[in-house]
Design a protein around this motif. Sequence first.
Motif: not given
Length: 345
Positions: A192-194, A290-292, A311-314
């Motif tokens: 998550r989230p992608f 992005h929060a989306d 939404n930190p990606s790492f």
Amino acid sequence: MKVETLRWSDGVLEMIDQRVLPATFIYLSYDSAAAVAEGIRSMVVRGAPAIGVAAAYGVALEALRLLSVTDESFQRGMNEGFNTLAQSRPTAVNLFWALARMKQVWQSVSNESNRQVAMCLLAEAHEIFAEDIRINRALGSHGAELLRDGAHVLTHCNAGALATAGHGTALGVIRSAVEAGKKISVIADETRPFLQGARLTAWEMVQEKIPVTLITDNMAGYMMSRGEVDAVVVGTDRVAANGDVANKIGTYMVAVLAQRHHIPFYVACPLSTIDMSITSGVDIPIEERHADEVKGFRDFHWAAQGVQIRNPSFDITPAELVTALITEKGVIHQPDAGKLRTLFS
């Protein structure tokens, strides 16, 4: 992996649109640095090595686009192209490594004609592409020796052929072990989230008929506690000089769980992903997306309206949780600043 994540075709760069896999398989075409930067930013292409290769081609495309302008306009346009690409994503160090390498080539032939400069830059981009596959093959061979026959290997996110020019880093280790005759099964975190694990890692393994089981991110501890995980292998977007690792959000939790259950936690990465200019993971920039992406998936939102979202990606996995780094030069057990300095000496 027979599918090419990136490919040069008739003067343009084509990249698989990874945002729509596995439902749809399409290539998108790119003809400038700005277009490639947007492809990186919007995650048409993702994974540190693949981002680096794409950026190299972005530089070459910009030079080709500017063939007919004056020398002054060529200089200005190229600088703008480099800057645009550098701003596409902050965490993956391969992006900046590839741009630095391309800039060095540009400077070495700056007195040549625009066409000659463009041809030299395109040749270098082709070499970076080919080199990435060679490196992945080498580190895959080293890493395969760490996995026993019959091992159940958990991985987080996607560090496969889709994240590189080909073969992959973490999944490259698994592929190489399978090629060596070992029976390996994969446990893929959904991520998550992608959903890179659910959409991309699972898709790659299914294509190659390597046994794969998909789990949600919060199931990893349960699987480990039941003895169903023998090793963890992940990729990384940047390794600091002390061995701290930045990888997809959720990796740190997996590493903590692996230590709790005495399971080896391996990180597969090319040397280009090790950033000796960053002292520790504290200094690695963490991209906030992005929060989306957290609200839901694509056009469907399930989160409560008005809720605040992060939404930190790492995240950063400290070096003491890393059993070993798997590189093209070999395996570095218990990585630390001294061992990494020796690796580059």
